[in-house]
Motif scaffolding. Structure first.
Motif, PDB file in Angstrom:
ATOM      1  N   SER A   1       0.864  -1.168   0.000  1.00 44.27           N
ATOM      2  CA  SER A   1       0.000   0.000   0.000  1.00 44.27           C
ATOM      3  C   SER A   1       0.906   1.225   0.000  1.00 44.27           C
ATOM      4  N   ASP A   2       0.308   2.422  -0.025  1.00 44.02           N
ATOM      5  CA  ASP A   2       1.119   3.633   0.027  1.00 44.02           C
ATOM      6  C   ASP A   2       0.218   4.856   0.096  1.00 44.02           C
ATOM      7  N   LEU A   3       0.807   5.943   0.592  1.00 46.08           N
ATOM      8  CA  LEU A   3       0.211   7.267   0.452  1.00 46.08           C
ATOM      9  C   LEU A   3       0.641   7.810  -0.896  1.00 46.08           C
ATOM     10  N   LEU A   4      -0.308   8.000  -1.805  1.00 46.42           N
ATOM     11  CA  LEU A   4       0.005   8.495  -3.136  1.00 46.42           C
ATOM     12  C   LEU A   4       0.014  10.023  -3.150  1.00 46.42           C
ATOM     13  N   PRO A   5       0.915  10.633  -3.907  1.00 52.21           N
ATOM     14  CA  PRO A   5       0.951  12.093  -4.011  1.00 52.21           C
ATOM     15  C   PRO A   5      -0.104  12.595  -5.000  1.00 52.21           C
ATOM     16  N   VAL A   6      -1.361  12.323  -4.672  1.00 51.63           N
ATOM     17  CA  VAL A   6      -2.473  12.582  -5.589  1.00 51.63           C
ATOM     18  C   VAL A   6      -3.619  13.203  -4.819  1.00 51.63           C
ATOM     19  N   MET A   7      -4.242  14.217  -5.400  1.00 49.59           N
ATOM     20  CA  MET A   7      -5.558  14.668  -4.952  1.00 49.59           C
ATOM     21  C   MET A   7      -6.440  14.833  -6.174  1.00 49.59           C
ATOM     22  N   LEU A   8      -7.739  14.751  -5.955  1.00 51.95           N
ATOM     23  CA  LEU A   8      -8.686  14.763  -7.061  1.00 51.95           C
ATOM     24  C   LEU A   8      -9.470  16.070  -7.089  1.00 51.95           C
ATOM     25  N   ALA A   9      -9.785  16.506  -8.304  1.00 47.15           N
ATOM     26  CA  ALA A   9     -10.573  17.717  -8.504  1.00 47.15           C
ATOM     27  C   ALA A   9     -11.310  17.596  -9.826  1.00 47.15           C
ATOM     28  N   ASP A  10     -12.439  18.276  -9.934  1.00 42.57           N
ATOM     29  CA  ASP A  10     -13.178  18.294 -11.203  1.00 42.57           C
ATOM     30  C   ASP A  10     -12.412  19.070 -12.262  1.00 42.57           C
ATOM     31  N   ASP A  11     -11.720  20.119 -11.845  1.00 44.72           N
ATOM     32  CA  ASP A  11     -10.961  20.978 -12.761  1.00 44.72           C
ATOM     33  C   ASP A  11      -9.569  21.186 -12.175  1.00 44.72           C
ATOM     34  N   PRO A  12      -8.631  20.279 -12.444  1.00 47.52           N
ATOM     35  CA  PRO A  12      -7.291  20.396 -11.864  1.00 47.52           C
ATOM     36  C   PRO A  12      -6.604  21.725 -12.181  1.00 47.52           C
ATOM     37  N   GLU A  13      -6.820  22.246 -13.384  1.00 54.61           N
ATOM     38  CA  GLU A  13      -6.169  23.508 -13.754  1.00 54.61           C
ATOM     39  C   GLU A  13      -6.626  24.655 -12.858  1.00 54.61           C
ATOM     40  N   ALA A  14      -7.909  24.674 -12.513  1.00 55.25           N
ATOM     41  CA  ALA A  14      -8.422  25.718 -11.628  1.00 55.25           C
ATOM     42  C   ALA A  14      -7.992  25.482 -10.182  1.00 55.25           C
ATOM     43  N   ALA A  15      -7.816  24.218  -9.798  1.00 51.85           N
ATOM     44  CA  ALA A  15      -7.447  23.905  -8.416  1.00 51.85           C
ATOM     45  C   ALA A  15      -5.997  24.242  -8.119  1.00 51.85           C
ATOM     46  N   TRP A  16      -5.115  24.143  -9.107  1.00 43.38           N
ATOM     47  CA  TRP A  16      -3.685  24.285  -8.850  1.00 43.38           C
ATOM     48  C   TRP A  16      -3.294  25.595  -8.161  1.00 43.38           C
ATOM     49  N   PRO A  17      -3.714  26.772  -8.646  1.00 40.58           N
ATOM     50  CA  PRO A  17      -3.281  27.998  -7.964  1.00 40.58           C
ATOM     51  C   PRO A  17      -3.811  28.130  -6.546  1.00 40.58           C
ATOM     52  N   ARG A  18      -4.865  27.418  -6.223  1.00 43.00           N
ATOM     53  CA  ARG A  18      -5.401  27.456  -4.862  1.00 43.00           C
ATOM     54  C   ARG A  18      -4.667  26.481  -3.938  1.00 43.00           C
ATOM     55  N   VAL A  19      -4.120  25.416  -4.505  1.00 38.41           N
ATOM     56  CA  VAL A  19      -3.415  24.408  -3.708  1.00 38.41           C
ATOM     57  C   VAL A  19      -1.925  24.711  -3.601  1.00 38.41           C
ATOM     58  N   ALA A  20      -1.346  25.333  -4.630  1.00 43.33           N
ATOM     59  CA  ALA A  20       0.109  25.489  -4.711  1.00 43.33           C
ATOM     60  C   ALA A  20       0.739  26.157  -3.483  1.00 43.33           C
ATOM     61  N   PRO A  21       0.169  27.239  -2.917  1.00 43.50           N
ATOM     62  CA  PRO A  21       0.796  27.813  -1.714  1.00 43.50           C
ATOM     63  C   PRO A  21       0.821  26.845  -0.539  1.00 43.50           C
ATOM     64  N   HIS A  22      -0.199  26.025  -0.418  1.00 36.87           N
ATOM     65  CA  HIS A  22      -0.260  25.037   0.664  1.00 36.87           C
ATOM     66  C   HIS A  22       0.759  23.924   0.432  1.00 36.87           C
ATOM     67  N   LEU A  23       0.920  23.525  -0.822  1.00 34.33           N
ATOM     68  CA  LEU A  23       1.906  22.501  -1.145  1.00 34.33           C
ATOM     69  C   LEU A  23       3.320  23.025  -0.901  1.00 34.33           C
TER      70      LEU A  23
END
Length: 348
Positions: free
Chosen positions: A205-227
């Motif tokens: 098993s493993d923790l995958l470096p993955v999260m899901l979104a309906d629109d990944p392109e729109a999600a990226w700028p909102r997630v990037a500072p947290h990442l």
């Protein structure tokens, strides 16, 4: 494949909410994931992080167990070298009892000198210690060395190790390997054989470096500072207490990264469920993977993204993984049926 979600309870200053509110909201996320069909809820351990990274995974696991009914309750990982084996065995047994026998324990050796210093533990001998401590926790359960014991017999155990030495330890102990890696898997199987265990019982098993979104392109700028915050704390924390230089700080503009030429995972991949299913099948092919773990949240990211990620992982992804695996198996069977012995399939 089963799917689960991991919570680290980070609460960075930039996006801080009152601690009691933050813990209450995280338990609500656990309930939501359980209600939507997630197969696992996982919690992890670190100490001395400025953002309050969860220091007591079994305590939080007990709270989550009391608020849920179906999901497995796991650690990915707890650090046994920072705990007395008897205390760890007792705490884990209580969680298993509260959960009605849903506990899974992932163990790790850790990588931060300050954490070992905090608990007066020897960092240099951590791999020798972790193998001994895992074996002792299991012995205490099996021989009645603590009371009450866990409901399950045995409690499923995992080794959260990323290098060949740790993979062999997991194998020798006969526990699952909490790392999806074709390179490590060979060392894991060797360890299973060395420990007298049937290699056909291997599980990964493993923790995958993955999260899901309906629109990944729109999600990226909102997630990037947290990442960026998450990765900076890992990178800076890994050299604390050593003579290694501090790595340069990453910024939000460093994400998303360009896809890696060898097809390996990027630091984080935000994907649609459909793309995630195909990507996961590609990366896990040939490994005995039964359960996958995903980030529930990245370092205090917005709640609406957390909720949607939980929904997609819990409700949408499992069916897509099954469909992708079925199509892959059918394609392989068709290719085999179309080739007579000694004949190379067209296109090869």
């Amino acid at each position: 494949m089963d799917v689960g979600l991991l919570f680290d309870l980070r609460n960075p200053d930039q996006w801080h909410r009152p601690w009691a509110d933050h813990y209450a909201r995280s338990l609500e996320f656990c309930e939501e994931a359980d209600r939507r069909g997630a197969d696992g809820l996982w919690f992890t351990e670190h100490h001395l992080f400025e953002d309050g990274y969860l220091p007591s995974p079994l305590t939080f696991a007990a709270a989550a167990a009391a608020r849920t009914r179906n999901a497995r309750i796991g650690t990915a990982v707890v650090l046994p070298n920072l705990h007395k084996p008897a205390r760890l065995a007792e705490d884990a047994a209580v969680v298993d009892l509260i959960s009605g026998g849903r506990l899974e324990i992932g163990f790790g050796a850790g990588y931060r000198v300050p954490e070992y210093d905090l608990f007066d533990a020897d960092f240099k001998s951590r791999f020798t210690q972790v193998e001994r401590n895992i074996a002792e926790v299991r012995r205490l359960w099996e021989e009645g060395g603590i009371t009450p014991g866990p409901l399950q017999s045995p409690v499923p155990l995992w080794g959260g190790f990323y290098g060949p030495r740790g993979a062999r330890i997991a194998g020798r102990l006969g526990i699952g390997l909490l790392h999806i890696s074709h390179a490590s898997y060979g060392h894991y199987r060797e360890g299973l054989i060395e420990g007298g265990h049937d290699p056909e019982l291997a599980r990964v098993s493993d923790l995958l470096p993955v999260m899901l979104a309906d629109d990944p392109e729109a999600a990226w700028p909102r997630v990037a500072p947290h990442l960026a915050h998450q990765m900076n704390t890992y990178r800076q924390g890994s050299v604390e207490g050593t003579d290694h230089p501090r790595p340069p700080l990453l910024g939000a503009d460093d994400f998303p990264e360009a896809p890696k030429a060898d097809g390996s995972w990027s630091t984080l991949e935000i994907l649609t469920p459909e793309d995630a299913a195909a990507r996961i099948l590609e990366r896990t092919k040939g490994l005995p993977v039964k359960h996958l773990i995903f980030w529930a949240s990245i370092a205090g990211m917005p709640d609406d993204l957390v909720v949607r990620n939980i929904e997609l992982v819990s409700e949408r992804l499992p069916a897509l993984l099954a469909e992708a695996a079925g199509a892959d198996a059918a394609g392989a069977a068709g290719a085999a049926a179309g080739s007579r012995p000694g004949e190379v399939p067209a296109g090869d």
